[in-house]
Structure formats: C-alpha cells, structure tokens
Write a protein that holds these residues in place. Structure first.
Motif, PDB file in Angstrom:
ATOM      1  N   LEU A  31      42.319  12.209 -57.918  1.00  0.00           N
ATOM      2  CA  LEU A  31      43.549  11.428 -57.881  1.00  0.00           C
ATOM      3  C   LEU A  31      43.348  10.138 -57.080  1.00  0.00           C
ATOM      4  N   LEU A  32      42.580  10.204 -56.007  1.00  0.00           N
ATOM      5  CA  LEU A  32      42.244   8.971 -55.301  1.00  0.00           C
ATOM      6  C   LEU A  32      41.546   7.994 -56.241  1.00  0.00           C
ATOM      7  N   ALA A  33      40.628   8.514 -57.057  1.00  0.00           N
ATOM      8  CA  ALA A  33      39.916   7.646 -58.004  1.00  0.00           C
ATOM      9  C   ALA A  33      40.872   7.041 -59.018  1.00  0.00           C
ATOM     10  N   GLU A  34      41.829   7.823 -59.509  1.00  0.00           N
ATOM     11  CA  GLU A  34      42.810   7.298 -60.464  1.00  0.00           C
ATOM     12  C   GLU A  34      43.623   6.165 -59.860  1.00  0.00           C
ATOM     13  N   TRP A  35      43.827   6.207 -58.564  1.00  0.00           N
ATOM     14  CA  TRP A  35      44.571   5.160 -57.868  1.00  0.00           C
ATOM     15  C   TRP A  35      43.680   3.966 -57.515  1.00  0.00           C
ATOM     16  N   GLY A  36      42.395   4.063 -57.831  1.00  0.00           N
ATOM     17  CA  GLY A  36      41.474   2.995 -57.480  1.00  0.00           C
ATOM     18  C   GLY A  36      41.074   3.004 -56.020  1.00  0.00           C
ATOM     19  N   LEU A  37      41.150   4.183 -55.391  1.00  0.00           N
ATOM     20  CA  LEU A  37      40.829   4.312 -53.969  1.00  0.00           C
ATOM     21  C   LEU A  37      39.507   5.056 -53.795  1.00  0.00           C
ATOM     22  N   ASN A  38      38.820   4.749 -52.722  1.00  0.00           N
ATOM     23  CA  ASN A  38      37.609   5.476 -52.381  1.00  0.00           C
ATOM     24  C   ASN A  38      37.949   6.860 -51.835  1.00  0.00           C
ATOM     25  N   ASP A  39      37.023   7.772 -52.039  1.00  0.00           N
ATOM     26  CA  ASP A  39      37.204   9.125 -51.522  1.00  0.00           C
ATOM     27  C   ASP A  39      36.727   9.158 -50.078  1.00  0.00           C
ATOM     28  N   ASP A  40      37.497   8.512 -49.213  1.00  0.00           N
ATOM     29  CA  ASP A  40      37.175   8.450 -47.793  1.00  0.00           C
ATOM     30  C   ASP A  40      38.474   8.383 -46.994  1.00  0.00           C
ATOM     31  N   VAL A  41      38.369   8.286 -45.683  1.00  0.00           N
ATOM     32  CA  VAL A  41      39.565   8.309 -44.845  1.00  0.00           C
ATOM     33  C   VAL A  41      40.468   7.111 -45.126  1.00  0.00           C
TER      34      VAL A  41
END
Length: 281
Positions: A31-41
C-alpha cells in the motif's frame, strides 16, 4: 467529553454523531508503494499523517495495525505514538489492533502499554486474544475499566483457520466462540448506553443467528470492502445486534490515497452506506 467516561459511552456518542465506521490504518509495503511512498519510516509517517489529516476529524474510529509500525523498530513505534496522539486530538477514538494475549504479569504489562492513561500508546481500546483462557485477560479488563478504555476480544473471526478453535465444542456443548461472547455479556451487564467490552466478529461469516451477539457491547466487524462483505450484508449477519456493529474498512478507503479529498469522500460514502444499512436493520 471527559476521557474518563467509559469507552462504551464515548463510542456510542461517536457512532451516533459521526456514523458507525472504523477506518483501519494499515501501512503495509504494497500500500505504501501504491501511494508512491518508500517502504521506510519516512513513508510510514507520511502515510499515517495523511490518513489522520483526511479522516480523524470525521470518522468515529481509527484502528492502526501495530505490526506495520513495529516492523520498523523504535522509530516505527514513535510514529505509532504520534499517530495515536494526533488521531485522538482530532476527535477519533483509537482502537489499537495489537491482538495481545498472555498470562499473569506479561498480560498486565501489555495492558499497561496500551490501556494506562499515562502510557505513550494509550488507546481508547485494544484488540486482545482470549485463547489462553478468557480469565487470562483479567489484567486488561481491570485496567481498561479503571482508565475508561475498552477491549475488543477475538470471538468469531473471518479467517478460515479460526474455526478450528472458535467453533470447537466445550464439554457443556457450547462453542468456544459462544463462550467468549457470554463472558463479554457478563462484563457489560447493566452498562448504558453501551458496555465497553466488545467482540471481533467477521462481517463475512454469513448467518450468525445461532450465536447470541447481544452482548450489550460493540462488535468490531472486519471484512467490509476488499474482503468481500458490503454494508448491505450487515443486518443479515448481525440481526438485532446490528446497531452496535462497528464495521472496519481498511483498503476500501486507503486505496484512494494519498489524495486527501478522495480519502474523505470514500470514508463518507462507506459511513453513509453503513448508516443506511444499520437503519434498515
């Protein structure tokens, strides 16, 4: 409203004012990836703050899934602390989805982590597992009651594996799941307008008329949206207890992010559909 008011009282008020919807905060990697976000803090924090900004001032309940924060270690837990604090400040009740379950001093320590009013992760309610025996939850029950908080106890979950435990029959002929419900009804006896000790009951389970769901407490119901259940299914599943159902929607709302307007519109639509279904029930 005083934070020492019982959770059930505060939840009933929030559901009546804002509609009976719980939005999950489940920042898993896909879901982070779908939002264009990195999988990090950094991605975790942006995701969580966006959800809080979008809906915490308009939905009754937010339910962060602790595991998706814990996987980042202490920095992830710090994000979870801020998420809880900011969500509650905006008026949402926070149910911490941690599914804790243990015995004795360990259960007491879990309870202190989430249910003591001075704890950094203090939440309005906590999900717990009773499958070391319902009595093992006593420290959490007592601390929740002392601090105006609540519990949601796993009773009839929608995962297929749950049936081997929850549908198992005791020597008295009653199922384990039904026994959990009976314990919760006893905890909530005489409480008005709603008891503070609820059950987790899957919205995908179909006809549950063989179970007494009238526990005078809330029923947290995962399964609406991506898992296949709809708001229109609620009256058939929950019968006369439908007004006390708190349907949880996670991906059905979250997939519309990171657009705040889209998140708000999705939450509004689900809340309206649920309110209409409950009214018809």
């Amino acid at each position: 409203m005083s934070p020492l008011e019982p959770f059930g009282t505060r939840l009933r008020h929030a559901m009546d004012e804002r509609g009976p919807l719980c939005v999950g905060i489940d920042p898993h990697a896909s879901l982070l990836a779908e939002w264009g976000l990195n999988d990090d803090v950094t991605g975790l924090e942006r995701f969580s703050r966006t959800v809080v900004e979008a809906v915490a001032d308009r939905v009754a309940v937010l339910k962060p899934q602790s595991a998706f924060f814990e996987r980042f270690g202490s920095r992830g837990v710090a994000v979870l602390e801020r998420t809880v604090r900011e969500a509650r400040a905006a008026g949402a009740l926070v149910v911490m989805d941690a599914k804790r379950g243990d015995i004795g001093s360990t259960m007491a320590a879990y309870a202190e982590s989430f249910l003591h009013k001075d704890a950094p992760l203090f939440s309005d309610a906590l999900t717990v597992s009773p499958y070391l025996g319902y009595g093992s939850l006593k420290p959490a029950v007592e601390l929740a009651r002392d601090n105006g908080a609540g519990l949601f106890v796993l009773a009839l979950t929608s995962n297929p594996e749950g049936a081997e435990v929850q549908h198992a029959l005791r020597p008295d002929g009653r199922s384990v799941g039904a026994t959990v419900l009976a314990h919760l009804a006893a905890e909530n006896a005489g409480q008005r307008p709603l008891g503070s000790f609820g059950a987790v009951v899957g919205a995908t389970l179909g006809d549950l008329s063989s179970y007494d769901l009238d526990i005078n407490g809330p029923l947290l119901a995962p399964g609406i949206g991506a898992q296949g259940a709809s708001a229109a299914d609620l009256p058939a599943v929950f019968g006369g207890a439908v007004r006390n159902v708190v349907p949880n929607v996670s991906r059905g709302v979250l997939r519309h992010g990171p657009d705040i307007a889209a998140l708000r519109e999705s939450a509004r639509r689900f809340a309206d559909e649920i309110r209409a279904a409950v009214g018809s029930g």
